[in-house]
Design a protein around this motif. Structure first.
Motif, PDB file in Angstrom:
ATOM      1  N   VAL A 149       0.868  -1.185   0.000  1.00  0.00           N
ATOM      2  CA  VAL A 149       0.000   0.000   0.000  1.00  0.00           C
ATOM      3  C   VAL A 149       0.904   1.234   0.000  1.00  0.00           C
ATOM      4  CG1 VAL A 149      -1.953   1.139   1.110  1.00  0.00           C
ATOM      5  CG2 VAL A 149      -1.652  -1.333   1.370  1.00  0.00           C
ATOM      6  N   VAL A 150       0.942   1.953  -1.125  1.00  0.00           N
ATOM      7  CA  VAL A 150       1.935   3.021  -1.282  1.00  0.00           C
ATOM      8  C   VAL A 150       1.372   4.433  -1.129  1.00  0.00           C
ATOM      9  CG1 VAL A 150       3.505   1.616  -2.665  1.00  0.00           C
ATOM     10  CG2 VAL A 150       1.720   2.936  -3.807  1.00  0.00           C
ATOM     11  N   TRP A 151       0.045   4.608  -1.328  1.00  0.00           N
ATOM     12  CA  TRP A 151      -0.521   5.954  -1.184  1.00  0.00           C
ATOM     13  C   TRP A 151      -2.021   5.864  -0.926  1.00  0.00           C
ATOM     14  CZ3 TRP A 151      -4.014   9.215  -3.900  1.00  0.00           C
ATOM     15  CH2 TRP A 151      -3.966  10.571  -3.527  1.00  0.00           C
ATOM     16  N   MET A 152      -2.490   6.759  -0.064  1.00  0.00           N
ATOM     17  CA  MET A 152      -3.922   6.815   0.195  1.00  0.00           C
ATOM     18  C   MET A 152      -4.364   8.259   0.395  1.00  0.00           C
ATOM     19  SD  MET A 152      -4.946   3.513   2.566  1.00  0.00           S
ATOM     20  CE  MET A 152      -4.265   4.133   4.077  1.00  0.00           C
ATOM     21  N   TYR A 153      -5.565   8.518  -0.060  1.00  0.00           N
ATOM     22  CA  TYR A 153      -6.246   9.779   0.205  1.00  0.00           C
ATOM     23  C   TYR A 153      -7.599   9.418   0.800  1.00  0.00           C
ATOM     24  CZ  TYR A 153      -8.770  14.143  -0.671  1.00  0.00           C
ATOM     25  OH  TYR A 153      -9.523  15.284  -0.522  1.00  0.00           O
ATOM     26  N   PRO A 154      -7.886   9.842   2.030  1.00  0.00           N
ATOM     27  CA  PRO A 154      -9.103   9.373   2.703  1.00  0.00           C
ATOM     28  C   PRO A 154     -10.397  10.001   2.225  1.00  0.00           C
ATOM     29  CG  PRO A 154      -7.885  10.864   4.128  1.00  0.00           C
ATOM     30  CD  PRO A 154      -7.036  10.638   2.912  1.00  0.00           C
ATOM     31  N   GLY A 155     -10.311  11.091   1.455  1.00  0.00           N
ATOM     32  CA  GLY A 155     -11.526  11.774   1.025  1.00  0.00           C
ATOM     33  C   GLY A 155     -12.167  12.532   2.170  1.00  0.00           C
ATOM     34  N   TYR A 156     -13.389  13.003   1.953  1.00  0.00           N
ATOM     35  CA  TYR A 156     -14.096  13.734   3.002  1.00  0.00           C
ATOM     36  C   TYR A 156     -15.595  13.724   2.717  1.00  0.00           C
ATOM     37  CZ  TYR A 156     -13.775  17.438  -0.551  1.00  0.00           C
ATOM     38  OH  TYR A 156     -13.831  18.155  -1.731  1.00  0.00           O
ATOM     39  N   ASN A 157     -16.362  14.023   3.742  1.00  0.00           N
ATOM     40  CA  ASN A 157     -17.813  14.141   3.624  1.00  0.00           C
ATOM     41  C   ASN A 157     -18.263  15.184   4.649  1.00  0.00           C
ATOM     42  OD1 ASN A 157     -20.535  13.873   3.219  1.00  0.00           O
ATOM     43  ND2 ASN A 157     -20.628  11.682   3.663  1.00  0.00           N
ATOM     44  N   VAL A 158     -18.494  16.378   4.164  1.00  0.00           N
ATOM     45  CA  VAL A 158     -18.948  17.471   5.017  1.00  0.00           C
ATOM     46  C   VAL A 158     -20.342  17.893   4.569  1.00  0.00           C
ATOM     47  CG1 VAL A 158     -16.643  18.279   5.643  1.00  0.00           C
ATOM     48  CG2 VAL A 158     -17.700  19.136   3.564  1.00  0.00           C
ATOM     49  N   VAL A 159     -20.880  18.903   5.194  1.00  0.00           N
ATOM     50  CA  VAL A 159     -22.289  19.252   5.017  1.00  0.00           C
ATOM     51  C   VAL A 159     -22.722  19.330   3.555  1.00  0.00           C
ATOM     52  CG1 VAL A 159     -24.072  20.943   5.551  1.00  0.00           C
ATOM     53  CG2 VAL A 159     -22.279  20.466   7.220  1.00  0.00           C
ATOM     54  N   MET A 160     -22.001  20.080   2.744  1.00  0.00           N
ATOM     55  CA  MET A 160     -22.446  20.324   1.362  1.00  0.00           C
ATOM     56  C   MET A 160     -21.544  19.695   0.300  1.00  0.00           C
ATOM     57  SD  MET A 160     -25.271  21.964   1.573  1.00  0.00           S
ATOM     58  CE  MET A 160     -25.508  22.656  -0.055  1.00  0.00           C
ATOM     59  N   ALA A 161     -20.537  18.951   0.706  1.00  0.00           N
ATOM     60  CA  ALA A 161     -19.613  18.401  -0.285  1.00  0.00           C
ATOM     61  C   ALA A 161     -19.009  17.100   0.220  1.00  0.00           C
ATOM     62  CB  ALA A 161     -18.502  19.402  -0.575  1.00  0.00           C
ATOM     63  N   LYS A 162     -18.663  16.245  -0.739  1.00  0.00           N
ATOM     64  CA  LYS A 162     -17.973  15.015  -0.370  1.00  0.00           C
ATOM     65  C   LYS A 162     -17.050  14.579  -1.500  1.00  0.00           C
ATOM     66  CE  LYS A 162     -21.339  11.593  -1.973  1.00  0.00           C
ATOM     67  NZ  LYS A 162     -22.044  10.353  -1.607  1.00  0.00           N
ATOM     68  N   LYS A 163     -16.043  13.832  -1.131  1.00  0.00           N
ATOM     69  CA  LYS A 163     -15.094  13.308  -2.108  1.00  0.00           C
ATOM     70  C   LYS A 163     -14.650  11.932  -1.649  1.00  0.00           C
ATOM     71  CE  LYS A 163     -11.277  14.873  -4.985  1.00  0.00           C
ATOM     72  NZ  LYS A 163     -10.369  16.006  -5.274  1.00  0.00           N
ATOM     73  N   SER A 178     -17.008   8.492   7.717  1.00  0.00           N
ATOM     74  CA  SER A 178     -15.818   7.802   8.211  1.00  0.00           C
ATOM     75  C   SER A 178     -14.765   7.668   7.106  1.00  0.00           C
ATOM     76  CB  SER A 178     -16.198   6.407   8.726  1.00  0.00           C
ATOM     77  OG  SER A 178     -15.048   5.627   8.948  1.00  0.00           O
ATOM     78  N   ASN A 179     -13.580   8.244   7.351  1.00  0.00           N
ATOM     79  CA  ASN A 179     -12.469   8.085   6.409  1.00  0.00           C
ATOM     80  C   ASN A 179     -12.138   6.613   6.218  1.00  0.00           C
ATOM     81  OD1 ASN A 179     -12.327  10.855   6.359  1.00  0.00           O
ATOM     82  ND2 ASN A 179     -10.378  11.005   7.432  1.00  0.00           N
ATOM     83  N   GLU A 180     -12.171   5.862   7.312  1.00  0.00           N
ATOM     84  CA  GLU A 180     -11.791   4.453   7.267  1.00  0.00           C
ATOM     85  C   GLU A 180     -12.754   3.633   6.412  1.00  0.00           C
ATOM     86  OE1 GLU A 180      -9.989   6.767   9.814  1.00  0.00           O
ATOM     87  OE2 GLU A 180     -12.022   6.214  10.418  1.00  0.00           O
ATOM     88  N   ASP A 181     -14.050   3.974   6.465  1.00  0.00           N
ATOM     89  CA  ASP A 181     -15.032   3.273   5.630  1.00  0.00           C
ATOM     90  C   ASP A 181     -14.788   3.534   4.144  1.00  0.00           C
ATOM     91  OD1 ASP A 181     -16.197   2.310   7.915  1.00  0.00           O
ATOM     92  OD2 ASP A 181     -17.976   3.594   7.819  1.00  0.00           O
ATOM     93  N   ARG A 182     -14.478   4.766   3.811  1.00  0.00           N
ATOM     94  CA  ARG A 182     -14.224   5.093   2.398  1.00  0.00           C
ATOM     95  C   ARG A 182     -12.960   4.387   1.902  1.00  0.00           C
ATOM     96  NH1 ARG A 182     -15.973  10.115   4.395  1.00  0.00           N
ATOM     97  NH2 ARG A 182     -13.822  10.818   4.636  1.00  0.00           N
ATOM     98  N   ILE A 183     -11.926   4.366   2.727  1.00  0.00           N
ATOM     99  CA  ILE A 183     -10.692   3.671   2.345  1.00  0.00           C
ATOM    100  C   ILE A 183     -10.961   2.175   2.149  1.00  0.00           C
ATOM    101  CG2 ILE A 183      -8.409   2.953   3.186  1.00  0.00           C
ATOM    102  CD1 ILE A 183      -8.227   5.755   4.521  1.00  0.00           C
ATOM    103  N   ARG A 184     -11.792   1.601   3.017  1.00  0.00           N
ATOM    104  CA  ARG A 184     -12.156   0.181   2.889  1.00  0.00           C
ATOM    105  C   ARG A 184     -12.698  -0.120   1.498  1.00  0.00           C
ATOM    106  NH1 ARG A 184     -17.146  -0.656   6.153  1.00  0.00           N
ATOM    107  NH2 ARG A 184     -18.043   0.161   4.230  1.00  0.00           N
TER     108      ARG A 184
END
Length: 197
Positions: free
Chosen positions: A120-134, A172-178
């Motif tokens: 596993v060489v690189w990860m970006y956890p993304g985000y989920n806030v009120v009006m935006a998510k990635k 959850s960052n961990e759920d998105r990475i999963r």
């Protein structure tokens, strides 16, 4: 609008390349050992080491509410064994099983002839806030080696930016990475099936 959406979808797409070998050596095998390696892991656009990322995130969360960061750090580490790695092997096995391929990928199979090392060489956890998510992104190097001689690499695959998101969104960052690990496993199984028709 549609063209912009298509362009953004393309930039998010997973890029997979077989760097070396093929999967014909798996013909007749019923099990493959799996090992995960996080020693080369970098995170975020800044390419933080894992220890840097965990320290910064822990401090950030502790600042908001005392103890939250420490709890998160434990959850982060536990997610490897409890979520990310099982999800990867689960998806490999599900896809192969649906195509009637009797080969199982599992951790701890020390007697298996071949081992898959998931670097596993690189990860970006993304985000989920009120009006935006990635969604998250997970980049790995997948190496099939002889279990008894791990310097003998039979196949190597690079998987870049495997997308990770949860239907309906997740805070959850961990759920998105999963889900990024799940996508990587599913893609790998698809590649294997092409050689084991």
């Amino acid at each position: 609008m549609l063209m912009l959406f298509a362009a953004s979808s393309l930039t998010m797409a997973q890029k997979v390349k077989i760097e070396k070998g093929d999967f014909k050596f798996l013909a007749g095998q019923t099990e493959v050992n799996v090992e995960f390696d996080y020693s080369n892991l970098k995170l975020m656009k800044e390419n933080l080491t894992e220890s840097q990322y965990v320290a910064e995130r822990t401090a950030e969360l502790n600042k908001k509410a005392k103890g939250n960061g420490d709890s998160w750090a434990k959850k982060w580490e536990a997610s490897k064994q409890l979520a990310w790695q099982p999800k990867f092997t689960e998806l490999v096995n599900v896809v192969l099983s649906k195509k009637k391929k009797n080969i199982s990928f599992q951790e701890g199979l020390s007697t298996a002839k071949y081992t898959l090392i998931v670097d596993v060489v690189w990860m970006y956890p993304g985000y989920n806030v009120v009006m935006a998510k990635k969604g998250a992104k997970v980049t790995t190097v997948l190496k099939f080696v002889e279990t008894a001689n791990k310097s003998n690499v039979l196949a190597e695959i690079s998987s870049e930016n495997a997308p990770g998101d949860v239907f309906g969104g997740s805070f959850s960052n961990e759920d998105r990475i999963r889900e990024g690990f799940a996508k990587t496993g599913k893609t790998l199984a698809g590649l294997i099936l092409k050689d084991l028709k």
